[in-house]
Design a protein around this motif. Structure first.
Motif, mmCIF file in Angstrom:
data_model
loop_
_atom_site.group_PDB
_atom_site.id
_atom_site.type_symbol
_atom_site.label_atom_id
_atom_site.label_comp_id
_atom_site.label_asym_id
_atom_site.label_seq_id
_atom_site.Cartn_x
_atom_site.Cartn_y
_atom_site.Cartn_z
ATOM 1 N N TYR A 197 0.821 -1.211 0.000
ATOM 2 C CA TYR A 197 0.000 0.000 0.000
ATOM 3 C C TYR A 197 0.856 1.262 0.000
ATOM 4 C CZ TYR A 197 -4.166 -2.817 0.776
ATOM 5 O OH TYR A 197 -5.194 -3.715 0.623
ATOM 6 N N LEU A 198 1.891 1.261 0.819
ATOM 7 C CA LEU A 198 2.773 2.428 0.869
ATOM 8 C C LEU A 198 3.484 2.610 -0.467
ATOM 9 C CD1 LEU A 198 4.272 1.865 4.441
ATOM 10 C CD2 LEU A 198 2.544 3.552 3.787
ATOM 11 N N GLY A 199 3.961 1.510 -1.046
ATOM 12 C CA GLY A 199 4.659 1.586 -2.322
ATOM 13 C C GLY A 199 3.762 2.057 -3.445
ATOM 14 N N TRP A 200 2.480 1.724 -3.382
ATOM 15 C CA TRP A 200 1.542 2.171 -4.416
ATOM 16 C C TRP A 200 1.442 3.691 -4.435
ATOM 17 C CZ3 TRP A 200 -3.307 4.478 -5.297
ATOM 18 C CH2 TRP A 200 -3.925 4.162 -6.514
ATOM 19 N N LEU A 201 1.652 4.303 -3.266
ATOM 20 C CA LEU A 201 1.556 5.761 -3.153
ATOM 21 C C LEU A 201 2.888 6.462 -3.395
ATOM 22 C CD1 LEU A 201 -0.786 5.913 -0.025
ATOM 23 C CD2 LEU A 201 -1.408 6.415 -2.393
ATOM 24 N N GLY A 202 3.997 5.721 -3.345
ATOM 25 C CA GLY A 202 5.289 6.337 -3.647
ATOM 26 C C GLY A 202 6.358 6.004 -2.624
ATOM 27 N N TRP A 203 7.617 6.143 -3.029
ATOM 28 C CA TRP A 203 8.738 5.781 -2.157
ATOM 29 C C TRP A 203 8.856 6.705 -0.950
ATOM 30 C CZ3 TRP A 203 10.775 1.256 -1.966
ATOM 31 C CH2 TRP A 203 10.798 0.458 -3.106
ATOM 32 N N VAL A 205 6.380 7.900 0.670
ATOM 33 C CA VAL A 205 5.368 7.384 1.598
ATOM 34 C C VAL A 205 5.882 6.128 2.300
ATOM 35 C CG1 VAL A 205 3.011 6.478 1.770
ATOM 36 C CG2 VAL A 205 3.511 8.387 0.224
ATOM 37 N N VAL A 206 6.611 5.287 1.562
ATOM 38 C CA VAL A 206 7.217 4.090 2.172
ATOM 39 C C VAL A 206 8.162 4.503 3.303
ATOM 40 C CG1 VAL A 206 8.736 2.107 1.802
ATOM 41 C CG2 VAL A 206 7.042 2.720 0.064
ATOM 42 N N ALA A 207 9.005 5.486 3.023
ATOM 43 C CA ALA A 207 9.982 5.937 4.016
ATOM 44 C C ALA A 207 9.297 6.498 5.251
ATOM 45 C CB ALA A 207 10.904 6.991 3.399
ATOM 46 N N VAL A 208 8.282 7.329 5.045
ATOM 47 C CA VAL A 208 7.573 7.934 6.177
ATOM 48 C C VAL A 208 6.829 6.871 6.979
ATOM 49 C CG1 VAL A 208 5.695 9.494 6.832
ATOM 50 C CG2 VAL A 208 7.348 10.200 5.101
ATOM 51 N N GLY A 209 6.143 5.961 6.287
ATOM 52 C CA GLY A 209 5.391 4.912 6.975
ATOM 53 C C GLY A 209 6.281 4.005 7.799
ATOM 54 N N ALA A 210 7.442 3.636 7.251
ATOM 55 C CA ALA A 210 8.366 2.767 7.980
ATOM 56 C C ALA A 210 8.961 3.489 9.183
ATOM 57 C CB ALA A 210 9.467 2.288 7.040
ATOM 58 N N PHE A 211 9.370 4.743 8.978
ATOM 59 C CA PHE A 211 9.963 5.513 10.070
ATOM 60 C C PHE A 211 8.948 5.765 11.181
ATOM 61 C CE2 PHE A 211 10.800 9.651 12.081
ATOM 62 C CZ PHE A 211 12.048 9.401 12.620
ATOM 63 N N TRP A 247 -0.504 4.013 8.351
ATOM 64 C CA TRP A 247 -1.601 4.961 8.129
ATOM 65 C C TRP A 247 -1.126 6.406 8.226
ATOM 66 C CZ3 TRP A 247 -5.936 4.204 5.698
ATOM 67 C CH2 TRP A 247 -6.446 2.907 5.610
ATOM 68 N N VAL A 248 -0.106 6.663 9.050
ATOM 69 C CA VAL A 248 0.507 7.995 9.045
ATOM 70 C C VAL A 248 1.106 8.270 7.667
ATOM 71 C CG1 VAL A 248 2.418 9.381 9.951
ATOM 72 C CG2 VAL A 248 0.966 8.094 11.524
ATOM 73 N N GLY A 249 1.792 7.265 7.117
ATOM 74 C CA GLY A 249 2.364 7.410 5.783
ATOM 75 C C GLY A 249 1.305 7.625 4.722
ATOM 76 N N ILE A 250 0.219 6.856 4.802
ATOM 77 C CA ILE A 250 -0.859 6.978 3.819
ATOM 78 C C ILE A 250 -1.504 8.360 3.883
ATOM 79 C CG2 ILE A 250 -3.181 6.146 3.243
ATOM 80 C CD1 ILE A 250 -2.139 3.327 4.163
#
Length: 267
Positions: A197-203, A205-211, A247-250
């Protein structure tokens, strides 16, 4: 009444029904019980719950939180899960419905909202993330995001989803190898789902969601240590924080990532 308003109303009502089912999932699945049978019954008197008493939220309120047959208290958690799922579905529909290009992604993110609630509650209760939910969610999530990409014509987003799922899976797998007592394989498999899901929205977003997952989980753990509700060896479920971080990332990932890039002079 606008189409977006109708979509929000429909999604909210759907969320009530899904929330009622999630109560069954959260109770029965960790115990290895069937989800579809037997019918729901009072754990004390074993009387089957009547259909009108099973109406989400309303049934509990009309019964004043007690079994109709034996007056056994019914936990407030049941209507809270139903109401929370309805709110989550409604908010998701409102945010996605505001952007016409994202409407194809609504089923995917409603599905994520549902499993987020179920997995959070199960992990808090049992410190497990059941394969019966997580593994099928990899396939279901990928399929729904593929449909979203087909609808929007953005196949690059689907490629990003696959790459994001793989990247987070590998990242968490390495952590689990290095710190097996701090990271379970359930977390590793969940990372693949969230990464889609994070990757679908962009890299970004992946970084923010993981952090955000590690930040929120770390703050919570420190808070427990300060108030002496946990020790250094206390096991704390990480799945809920992975989900919260995702969900913060999304919700805010693009804005936060763009702000970070500007602040660091990288943009």
């Amino acid at each position: 009444m606008t189409a977006t308003t109708l979509l929000v109303i429909f999604s909210t009502v759907l969320g009530l029904a899904v929330g009622s089912f999630l109560n069954v999932v959260v109770w029965r699945l960790p115990r290895g019980e069937k989800l579809t049978s037997p019918p729901s019954a009072c754990p004390r008197c074993q009387h089957s719950i009547r259909w009108h008493d099973n109406v989400p939220v309303v049934g509990w309120l009309l019964l004043r939180g007690r079994c109709r047959d034996c007056s056994e208290p019914i936990a407030a958690r049941y209507p809270l899960v139903e109401a929370s799922t309805a709110i989550a579905f409604g908010v998701t529909a409102a945010v996605i419905g505001a952007e016409t290009r994202l409407i194809w992604a609504l089923p995917a993110f409603l599905y994520l909202a549902a499993i987020s609630i179920a997995l959070t509650l199960i992990d808090l209760d049992t410190q497990t993330l059941p394969n019966r939910i997580v593994l099928p969610s990899v396939v279901v999530g990928a399929a729904l995001l593929a449909i979203a990409s087909a609808g929007t014509g953005n196949w690059g987003a689907f490629a990003g989803a696959l790459a994001g799922g793989a990247a987070l899976f590998v990242f968490y797998f390495i952590i689990a190898l290095v710190q097996p007592r701090g990271m379970g394989m359930g977390d590793v498999k969940l990372a693949a789902v969230l990464g889609l899901y994070l990757g679908w929205l962009g890299w970004g977003v992946v970084a923010v969601g993981a952090f955000a997952a590690f930040l929120l989980g770390g703050v919570f753990a420190i808070a427990l240590l300060i108030i002496r509700r946990a020790g250094r060896r206390t096991a704390i479920p990480f799945g809920p924080w992975m989900i919260a971080g995702a969900w913060v990332g999304i919700a805010f990932g693009s804005q936060l990532w763009n702000g970070y890039m500007v602040a660091t002079g990288l943009a």
